[in-house]
Design an enzyme around this catalytic site. Structure first.
Site, short mmCIF file in Angstrom:
data_model
loop_
_atom_site.label_atom_id
_atom_site.label_comp_id
_atom_site.label_asym_id
_atom_site.label_seq_id
_atom_site.Cartn_x
_atom_site.Cartn_y
_atom_site.Cartn_z
N TYR A 148 39.69 22.36 -7.62
CA TYR A 148 39.44 21.13 -8.56
C TYR A 148 40.24 21.29 -10.03
O TYR A 148 39.86 22.45 -10.73
CB TYR A 148 38.05 21.08 -8.78
CG TYR A 148 37.68 19.69 -9.61
CD1 TYR A 148 38.15 18.35 -9.27
CD2 TYR A 148 36.53 19.86 -10.61
CE1 TYR A 148 37.70 17.47 -10.06
CE2 TYR A 148 36.12 18.89 -11.51
CZ TYR A 148 36.72 17.57 -11.22
OH TYR A 148 36.49 16.50 -12.01
N ARG A 188 0.79 -1.35 0.07
CA ARG A 188 0.01 0.02 -0.07
C ARG A 188 0.91 1.09 0.03
O ARG A 188 0.45 2.42 -0.25
CB ARG A 188 -0.93 -0.06 1.34
CG ARG A 188 -2.02 -1.13 0.94
CD ARG A 188 -2.83 -1.35 2.43
NE ARG A 188 -1.95 -2.43 3.25
CZ ARG A 188 -2.48 -2.90 4.44
NH1 ARG A 188 -3.55 -2.24 4.69
NH2 ARG A 188 -1.73 -3.63 5.06
C1 UD1 Z 1 -1.68 -6.86 10.93
C2 UD1 Z 1 -2.77 -7.77 11.70
C3 UD1 Z 1 -3.80 -7.00 12.16
C4 UD1 Z 1 -3.49 -5.90 12.92
C5 UD1 Z 1 -2.50 -4.81 12.06
C6 UD1 Z 1 -2.09 -3.82 13.21
C7 UD1 Z 1 -2.11 -9.84 10.50
C8 UD1 Z 1 -2.62 -11.02 9.68
N1 UD1 Z 1 -2.78 -8.90 10.74
O1 UD1 Z 1 -2.50 -6.44 9.84
O2 UD1 Z 1 -4.82 -7.99 12.84
O3 UD1 Z 1 -4.63 -5.01 13.10
O4 UD1 Z 1 -1.31 -5.63 11.77
O5 UD1 Z 1 -1.28 -2.88 12.82
O6 UD1 Z 1 -1.08 -10.13 11.19
N2 UD1 Z 1 4.94 -9.03 7.84
C9 UD1 Z 1 6.33 -9.95 7.75
N3 UD1 Z 1 6.17 -11.16 6.94
C10 UD1 Z 1 4.87 -11.41 6.30
C11 UD1 Z 1 3.87 -10.61 6.47
C12 UD1 Z 1 3.98 -9.37 7.16
O7 UD1 Z 1 7.37 -10.01 8.44
O8 UD1 Z 1 4.79 -12.38 5.53
C13 UD1 Z 1 5.32 -7.99 8.49
C14 UD1 Z 1 5.34 -6.57 7.91
O9 UD1 Z 1 6.44 -6.33 7.31
C15 UD1 Z 1 4.80 -5.72 8.89
C16 UD1 Z 1 3.99 -6.68 10.15
O10 UD1 Z 1 4.41 -7.97 9.56
O11 UD1 Z 1 5.78 -5.07 9.54
C17 UD1 Z 1 2.37 -6.41 9.62
O12 UD1 Z 1 2.22 -6.68 8.71
P1 UD1 Z 1 1.09 -5.98 7.60
O13 UD1 Z 1 0.83 -6.50 6.19
O14 UD1 Z 1 1.23 -4.56 7.75
O15 UD1 Z 1 -0.42 -6.53 8.35
P2 UD1 Z 1 -1.62 -5.43 8.65
O16 UD1 Z 1 -2.42 -5.74 7.41
O17 UD1 Z 1 -1.16 -4.28 9.02
MG MG Z 2 0.43 -3.01 9.02
#
Ligand code: UD1
Ligand code: MG
Length: 465
Positions: free
Chosen positions: A392, A20
């Site tokens: 220079y 996003r």
């Molecule tokens: C996540 C939570 C959601 C919560 C929100 C809060 C999940 C499925 N959902 O959603 O319940 O309300 O955070 O901000 O966890 N990441 C990894 N590996 C992956 C996917 C993500 O390391 O395979 C890391 C991302 O870099 C990020 C964090 O995990 O820093 C959260 O991932 P993101 O995709 O932002 O989850 P949200 O949709 O925000």
């Molecule tokens: Mg997030």
């Protein structure tokens, strides 16, 4: 970190791409106040005394790892090559966290969390002997977040994209911050599946699984929602920057810094300010900048990774980068000081001057319209307006050394490499290509010739009278 008998480790999830954000830069390296998002939770954790910290990297992980190693060499880096979800990331780290009693798992995209909040949350988890605790908060517009669905004493998290219209109405959301007993997490983590709208392994699903296993789970509702703002798009990035900006300014104003216009003043989290500092409107201070006691920083000034010693006056419209300004010096307006320049004490640099990679010794003055690059200017030497060190030669940079107590005439060109002794005077308009010994006058310009009566002869040629 030791909490009584409980050994705790912290895993930060930072492998996601951040779709996003619509950017080639991995999300956790996007900046707030000139520091990457990841800087904020890491520095909070370290200041709270946590020692065993790992960051899970993946998307553009090489540059994330490089940044971590440069900034926080003590932090461990783990790899999630394919990003199959937060649950998958936690599972891949099992070999690391299984040796601890509890693991704290935090998202890398939530920079506003405070150490104090985390400490209280973790202590409550341990005191209540929970198998799983997570922080939740209420949001008027909860879109995008996982919803916390409570049913009597039981609790589960449903992701926004998987929630029913009724579940979406729920305003209590998951912060993405958890503490798990490692034994409890280990026994459910292989049971996570990716049967959901995003086809990802969700870590929040572990909460319900632990509860089904008979483990004690607790959703701890926090009062200050701003601490949990997740950064998923540029709007949220700007919103978090403005919260952090105010926090930092409040801290400095509480300690006595006079900031005339907080709205237009930006101070990075690593900046240090002394006593009795005054900051005028539209100033930016970034990186490891340190401003000494009694300094004034005038409007439209940007200082990064630089040191101002005590009682420096920055008049305004000044850019200082990776340089040092000695005590009681005055700088500006319209000055650029850069690349390791060192101004000693009581130096004056003013009005349309650039100083690059040079030393300007105590009491020296470069008051107007000069370029000083790759040079050493001696004590109490005065550099006349329009002077340039021609450093220079088209291939490499060359050095100019100017001694103490010199008087450099206006518009002198020093063609480097060249060495000027002490007590030297150069005649205005000289192009100095040879060294000048101590005490000498250097003149290097054509002698003036006056042609008598020339103006009236010119008028006659043009047909005047
Ligand atoms: C996540 C939570 C959601 C919560 C929100 C809060 C999940 C499925 N959902 O959603 O319940 O309300 O955070 O901000 O966890 N990441 C990894 N590996 C992956 C996917 C993500 O390391 O395979 C890391 C991302 O870099 C990020 C964090 O995990 O820093 C959260 O991932 P993101 O995709 O932002 O989850 P949200 O949709 O925000
Ligand atoms: Mg997030």
């Amino acid at each position: 970190m030791q909490h009584g008998q409980n050994k705790i480790c912290v895993l930060i999830l930072a492998a996601g791409k951040g779709t996003r954000m619509r950017s080639k830069t991995p999300k956790v390296l996007h900046k707030i106040l000139e520091e990457p998002l990841l800087y904020y939770p890491l520095s909070e954790l370290i200041s709270a005394g946590f020692k065993d910290i790992s960051v899970m990297v993946g998307f553009s992980g090489e540059i994330v790892e490089e940044w971590i190693k440069g900034e926080f060499s003590e932090i461990n880096v783990l790899w999630q090559k394919e990003q199959l979800g937060t649950g998958h990331a936690a599972r891949l780290a099992r070999d690391w966290w299984k040796d601890y009693e509890n693991v704290v798992i935090l998202p890398g995209d939530t920079p506003l969390i405070k150490a104090d909040t985390l400490r209280k949350f973790i202590n409550a988890h341990i005191e209540n002997d929970n198998s799983c605790s997570f922080l939740s908060f209420d949001l008027p517009d909860p879109a995008g977040y996982g919803r916390v669905i409570r049913d009597g004493l039981s609790v589960r998290i449903v992701e926004h994209k998987d929630a029913t219209p009724d579940e979406r109405k729920c305003r209590e959301v998951n912060s993405g911050m958890y503490v798990f007993k490692t034994s409890a997490l280990s026994s459910v983590i292989d049971g996570l599946n990716c049967v959901n709208s995003q086809k990802e392994y969700y870590l929040p699903d572990a909460v319900a699984l632990i509860e089904q296993d008979g483990g004690r789970t607790d959703a701890v509702k926090a009062s200050d929602a701003t601490e949990f703002l997740g950064i998923n798009d540029p709007n949220q990035l700007a919103a978090a920057a403005s919260v952090m900006k105010k926090r930092i300014l409040d801290k400095w104003m509480d300690s006595g810094v006079r900031c005339n216009d907080p709205a237009s003043t930006w101070i990075g989290p690593k900046v240090e300010l002394g006593e009795d500092v005054e900051i005028w409107p539209s100033v930016q201070l970034w990186g490891r900048t340190s401003i000494g006691s009694g300094c004034t920083v005038g409007s439209f000034t940007v200082i990064s990774d630089s040191v101002l010693e005590d009682c420096v006056e920055i008049v305004g419209s000044v850019r200082i980068k990776k340089s040092r300004v000695g005590e009681r010096s005055t700088v500006g307006p319209f000055v650029f000081i850069r690349d390791g320049a060192e101004l000693h004490s009581d130096v004056h640099v003013g009005r349309f001057v650039e100083i690059k990679k040079s030393t300007v010794r105590s009491g020296a003055k470069v008051p107007h319209l000069s370029y000083v690059g790759d040079a050493d200017i001696g004590e109490k030497t005065n550099i006349g307006a329009g002077t340039i060190t021609c450093n220079y030669d088209g291939e490499k940079k060359n050095f100019t050394k100017i001694g103490n107590n010199c008087f450099v005439g206006s518009d002198t060109m020093f063609v480097a490499p060249v060495t000027i002794g002490d007590d030297v005077v150069t005649a205005a308009g000289s192009v100095i290509t040879q060294d000048i010994p101590d005490g000498a006058l250097g003149v290097a310009r054509a002698r003036q010739k006056n042609i008598e009566g020339w103006s009236s002869r010119r008028k006659i040629r043009k047909g005047g009278n």
